[in-house]
Design a protein around this motif. Sequence first.
Motif, PDB file in Angstrom:
ATOM      1  N   LEU A 303       0.849  -1.186   0.000  1.00 13.56           N
ATOM      2  CA  LEU A 303       0.000   0.000   0.000  1.00 13.56           C
ATOM      3  C   LEU A 303       0.889   1.242   0.000  1.00 13.56           C
ATOM      4  O   LEU A 303       1.986   1.244   0.566  1.00 13.56           O
ATOM      5  CB  LEU A 303      -0.928   0.022   1.215  1.00 13.56           C
ATOM      6  N   ASP A 304       0.426   2.287  -0.640  1.00 18.19           N
ATOM      7  CA  ASP A 304       1.197   3.522  -0.794  1.00 18.19           C
ATOM      8  C   ASP A 304       1.433   4.176   0.567  1.00 18.19           C
ATOM      9  O   ASP A 304       0.495   4.713   1.179  1.00 18.19           O
ATOM     10  CB  ASP A 304       0.434   4.471  -1.720  1.00 18.19           C
ATOM     11  N   SER A 305       2.675   4.157   1.041  1.00 17.19           N
ATOM     12  CA  SER A 305       3.004   4.658   2.377  1.00 17.19           C
ATOM     13  C   SER A 305       2.724   6.148   2.522  1.00 17.19           C
ATOM     14  O   SER A 305       2.507   6.633   3.643  1.00 17.19           O
ATOM     15  CB  SER A 305       4.470   4.368   2.712  1.00 17.19           C
ATOM     16  N   THR A 306       2.699   6.887   1.422  1.00 18.67           N
ATOM     17  CA  THR A 306       2.446   8.330   1.509  1.00 18.67           C
ATOM     18  C   THR A 306       0.993   8.644   1.856  1.00 18.67           C
ATOM     19  O   THR A 306       0.670   9.771   2.228  1.00 18.67           O
ATOM     20  CB  THR A 306       2.811   9.030   0.185  1.00 18.67           C
ATOM     21  N   GLN A 307       0.112   7.646   1.745  1.00 17.61           N
ATOM     22  CA  GLN A 307      -1.304   7.849   2.005  1.00 17.61           C
ATOM     23  C   GLN A 307      -1.710   7.478   3.432  1.00 17.61           C
ATOM     24  O   GLN A 307      -2.872   7.641   3.806  1.00 17.61           O
ATOM     25  CB  GLN A 307      -2.131   7.021   1.013  1.00 17.61           C
ATOM     26  N   TYR A 308      -0.759   6.954   4.219  1.00 16.95           N
ATOM     27  CA  TYR A 308      -1.085   6.477   5.571  1.00 16.95           C
ATOM     28  C   TYR A 308      -0.074   6.962   6.590  1.00 16.95           C
ATOM     29  O   TYR A 308       1.131   7.036   6.301  1.00 16.95           O
ATOM     30  CB  TYR A 308      -1.122   4.944   5.587  1.00 16.95           C
ATOM     31  N   ASP A 309      -0.564   7.292   7.779  1.00 18.16           N
ATOM     32  CA  ASP A 309       0.329   7.682   8.872  1.00 18.16           C
ATOM     33  C   ASP A 309       0.384   6.615   9.954  1.00 18.16           C
ATOM     34  O   ASP A 309       0.847   6.855  11.067  1.00 18.16           O
ATOM     35  CB  ASP A 309      -0.090   9.016   9.477  1.00 18.16           C
ATOM     36  N   GLY A 332      -1.238   1.230   6.679  1.00 14.16           N
ATOM     37  CA  GLY A 332      -2.682   1.108   6.617  1.00 14.16           C
ATOM     38  C   GLY A 332      -3.369   1.982   7.638  1.00 14.16           C
ATOM     39  O   GLY A 332      -2.930   3.100   7.928  1.00 14.16           O
ATOM     40  N   LYS A 333      -4.446   1.462   8.199  1.00  8.49           N
ATOM     41  CA  LYS A 333      -5.269   2.241   9.126  1.00  8.49           C
ATOM     42  C   LYS A 333      -5.522   1.500  10.425  1.00  8.49           C
ATOM     43  O   LYS A 333      -5.696   0.284  10.436  1.00  8.49           O
ATOM     44  CB  LYS A 333      -6.602   2.602   8.476  1.00  8.49           C
ATOM     45  N   ASP A 334      -5.601   2.277  11.518  1.00  8.79           N
ATOM     46  CA  ASP A 334      -5.943   1.762  12.844  1.00  8.79           C
ATOM     47  C   ASP A 334      -7.400   2.119  13.116  1.00  8.79           C
ATOM     48  O   ASP A 334      -7.783   3.291  13.082  1.00  8.79           O
ATOM     49  CB  ASP A 334      -5.040   2.397  13.898  1.00  8.79           C
ATOM     50  N   LEU A 335      -8.229   1.111  13.356  1.00  8.55           N
ATOM     51  CA  LEU A 335      -9.655   1.323  13.597  1.00  8.55           C
ATOM     52  C   LEU A 335     -10.066   0.911  15.000  1.00  8.55           C
ATOM     53  O   LEU A 335     -11.258   0.745  15.279  1.00  8.55           O
ATOM     54  CB  LEU A 335     -10.462   0.519  12.559  1.00  8.55           C
ATOM     55  N   SER A 336      -9.102   0.755  15.895  1.00  9.34           N
ATOM     56  CA  SER A 336      -9.384   0.216  17.224  1.00  9.34           C
ATOM     57  C   SER A 336     -10.265   1.135  18.073  1.00  9.34           C
ATOM     58  O   SER A 336     -10.841   0.691  19.062  1.00  9.34           O
ATOM     59  CB  SER A 336      -8.081  -0.090  17.966  1.00  9.34           C
ATOM     60  N   LYS A 337     -10.400   2.397  17.686  1.00 12.26           N
ATOM     61  CA  LYS A 337     -11.253   3.339  18.415  1.00 12.26           C
ATOM     62  C   LYS A 337     -12.507   3.685  17.616  1.00 12.26           C
ATOM     63  O   LYS A 337     -13.218   4.634  17.951  1.00 12.26           O
ATOM     64  CB  LYS A 337     -10.481   4.630  18.731  1.00 12.26           C
ATOM     65  N   HIS A 338     -12.775   2.919  16.599  1.00 10.75           N
ATOM     66  CA  HIS A 338     -13.908   3.228  15.729  1.00 10.75           C
ATOM     67  C   HIS A 338     -15.228   3.040  16.472  1.00 10.75           C
ATOM     68  O   HIS A 338     -15.407   2.061  17.200  1.00 10.75           O
ATOM     69  CB  HIS A 338     -13.880   2.321  14.485  1.00 10.75           C
ATOM     70  N   PRO A 339     -16.171   3.951  16.310  1.00 11.99           N
ATOM     71  CA  PRO A 339     -17.470   3.792  16.974  1.00 11.99           C
ATOM     72  C   PRO A 339     -18.242   2.605  16.427  1.00 11.99           C
ATOM     73  O   PRO A 339     -17.976   2.118  15.325  1.00 11.99           O
ATOM     74  CB  PRO A 339     -18.184   5.115  16.669  1.00 11.99           C
ATOM     75  N   LYS A 340     -19.217   2.165  17.191  1.00 10.13           N
ATOM     76  CA  LYS A 340     -20.002   1.004  16.802  1.00 10.13           C
ATOM     77  C   LYS A 340     -20.709   1.240  15.474  1.00 10.13           C
ATOM     78  O   LYS A 340     -21.270   2.301  15.231  1.00 10.13           O
ATOM     79  CB  LYS A 340     -21.027   0.680  17.892  1.00 10.13           C
ATOM     80  N   MET A 341     -20.690   0.212  14.665  1.00  8.14           N
ATOM     81  CA  MET A 341     -21.312   0.296  13.352  1.00  8.14           C
ATOM     82  C   MET A 341     -22.649  -0.429  13.339  1.00  8.14           C
ATOM     83  O   MET A 341     -22.829  -1.435  14.021  1.00  8.14           O
ATOM     84  CB  MET A 341     -20.390  -0.312  12.290  1.00  8.14           C
ATOM     85  N   SER A 342     -23.569   0.087  12.547  1.00 10.08           N
ATOM     86  CA  SER A 342     -24.865  -0.547  12.364  1.00 10.08           C
ATOM     87  C   SER A 342     -25.126  -0.814  10.890  1.00 10.08           C
ATOM     88  O   SER A 342     -26.271  -0.853  10.444  1.00 10.08           O
ATOM     89  CB  SER A 342     -25.974   0.330  12.962  1.00 10.08           C
ATOM     90  N   SER A 343     -24.061  -0.977  10.143  1.00 13.48           N
ATOM     91  CA  SER A 343     -24.172  -1.329   8.730  1.00 13.48           C
ATOM     92  C   SER A 343     -22.859  -1.957   8.289  1.00 13.48           C
ATOM     93  O   SER A 343     -21.831  -1.814   8.954  1.00 13.48           O
ATOM     94  CB  SER A 343     -24.485  -0.102   7.867  1.00 13.48           C
ATOM     95  N   PHE A 344     -22.926  -2.638   7.171  1.00 12.03           N
ATOM     96  CA  PHE A 344     -21.743  -3.227   6.543  1.00 12.03           C
ATOM     97  C   PHE A 344     -21.108  -2.163   5.654  1.00 12.03           C
ATOM     98  O   PHE A 344     -21.817  -1.417   4.977  1.00 12.03           O
ATOM     99  CB  PHE A 344     -22.174  -4.438   5.720  1.00 12.03           C
ATOM    100  N   SER A 345     -19.790  -2.070   5.655  1.00 13.94           N
ATOM    101  CA  SER A 345     -19.121  -1.052   4.850  1.00 13.94           C
ATOM    102  C   SER A 345     -18.029  -1.638   3.963  1.00 13.94           C
ATOM    103  O   SER A 345     -17.295  -2.543   4.369  1.00 13.94           O
ATOM    104  CB  SER A 345     -18.501   0.024   5.756  1.00 13.94           C
ATOM    105  N   ALA A 352      -8.111   0.432   0.481  1.00 16.56           N
ATOM    106  CA  ALA A 352      -6.882  -0.351   0.315  1.00 16.56           C
ATOM    107  C   ALA A 352      -6.635  -0.659  -1.159  1.00 16.56           C
ATOM    108  O   ALA A 352      -5.491  -0.572  -1.640  1.00 16.56           O
ATOM    109  CB  ALA A 352      -6.962  -1.638   1.129  1.00 16.56           C
ATOM    110  N   TYR A 353      -7.687  -1.001  -1.879  1.00  9.80           N
ATOM    111  CA  TYR A 353      -7.508  -1.282  -3.306  1.00  9.80           C
ATOM    112  C   TYR A 353      -7.032  -0.036  -4.051  1.00  9.80           C
ATOM    113  O   TYR A 353      -6.110  -0.096  -4.872  1.00  9.80           O
ATOM    114  CB  TYR A 353      -8.816  -1.779  -3.921  1.00  9.80           C
ATOM    115  N   ARG A 354      -7.664   1.088  -3.772  1.00 13.28           N
ATOM    116  CA  ARG A 354      -7.316   2.346  -4.437  1.00 13.28           C
ATOM    117  C   ARG A 354      -5.864   2.726  -4.185  1.00 13.28           C
ATOM    118  O   ARG A 354      -5.194   3.290  -5.059  1.00 13.28           O
ATOM    119  CB  ARG A 354      -8.247   3.453  -3.928  1.00 13.28           C
ATOM    120  N   ASN A 355      -5.345   2.410  -2.984  1.00 18.00           N
ATOM    121  CA  ASN A 355      -3.977   2.799  -2.627  1.00 18.00           C
ATOM    122  C   ASN A 355      -2.963   1.676  -2.764  1.00 18.00           C
ATOM    123  O   ASN A 355      -1.849   1.778  -2.243  1.00 18.00           O
ATOM    124  CB  ASN A 355      -3.964   3.351  -1.201  1.00 18.00           C
ATOM    125  N   SER A 356      -3.327   0.621  -3.479  1.00 19.25           N
ATOM    126  CA  SER A 356      -2.384  -0.465  -3.752  1.00 19.25           C
ATOM    127  C   SER A 356      -1.433  -0.036  -4.862  1.00 19.25           C
ATOM    128  O   SER A 356      -1.874   0.380  -5.941  1.00 19.25           O
ATOM    129  CB  SER A 356      -3.119  -1.731  -4.183  1.00 19.25           C
TER     130      SER A 356
END
Length: 412
Positions: A303-309, A332-345, A352-356
């Motif tokens: 994945l393109d390292s310039t797109q992620y911190d 990539g991305k850290d989602l460990s603090k992501h709020p609860k989801m009520s839908s599939f995303s 990830a595909y876009r930044n491959s």
Amino acid sequence: MSIFSVFKCTVLSLGICLASCIPQPKANPNDQISNSKAEKKDVVVGANRTTSYVPLIKNKRVGIVANQTSVIFKTSGENSTYVHLVDSLLSLNMDIKKVFAPEHGFRGQADAGETVNDGLDEKTGLPIRSLHGKNRKPTAEQLRDLDVILFDIQDVGVRFYTYIATLQLVMEAAAEADIPVVVLDRPNPNAHYVDGPTMEAEHTSFLGMTEIPLVYGMTIGEYAKMLNEEGWLGADLKVELNIIELENYTHSSFYSLPIRPSPNLPNDTAINLYPSLGLFEGTNINAGRGTEFQFQRYGASFLDSTQYDFNYWPKPNFGSKYPKEEGKKVFGKDLSKHPKMSSFSLKWVMDAYRNSIDKSKFFNTSGFTRHAGNERLQQQIEAGLSEQEIKATWQEDLEAFKKIRKNYLIYD
């Protein structure tokens, strides 16, 4: 074509501690499943309702489909204690003949997809018969000395989570052998919504044996009813089915699992994100396996390292002997603090595909198709369709499924 397009651990009993053999991560509030929510103790799981099912198995030869989550709760809250179902029934002198072990094994220690072997349980001496080895369906010979099958496994409500496939095959085998099945119901932590692409008949596998949406919004007991009544066990097959229902539960009830349901679902956040990040299992992207934040992050070296911190290094650990991108620095991305989801995303898979850097490395096509349930989703992502455009293509199937689902709901 979709069918809907066409129509912890303290275990108290005889000093046995079955669940404690599962290694737990170092203490970290993000690593273990919280069980301190007040609402959880209000829910009574099927296994706790012993007076409802002991009469169904008393003086009978019993086979149990179980793993580390098959427990009877003694206390709730932060210091929750429980006894394993098998221990409890043995202490009541029930005639337990054998235990059938699903993916990850009786004690939940095997990696995803790893072969589970037959054997003897060292603690109880009971024979263990694998349903994730040479056979995934109980054989006629394995059922010959049984009068009833007790099924008690914690599900998370995602089609490619294989415990519902095990349920289906157990029910099918029981129907063929004319043996009744008792399902001890448990809450589904993802029961508050229905979403995602529907499995197409030509792509069914152990990752999805029926043509249902990726997130189907039913408890395992409700799903068992659907399997039985919709004829999904096979031509003219129907099992004598008893569901031991939950008490004080609705599909919108918050329920925090006190025992991780499998090695790589360590907490509420991982379970909630699993439907969406689980699609990475069909790609070459690491979805947190080899870290203590499974299904709460994703990344890859390509994945393109310039797109992620955010970056990390996957390493072998409990539940993942050979993680993707092992030993590599992944971005990539850290989602460990992501709020609860009520839908599939789809947004994270699409990101990830876009930044491959090398998109040819992204998909494991056959694996992605089995997880998605169709070939079309990969094609849509590759073509650059928006998430909204893609989701619109499965709405008709979702509405059709919801009409069928409604017939089998036990809870509001």
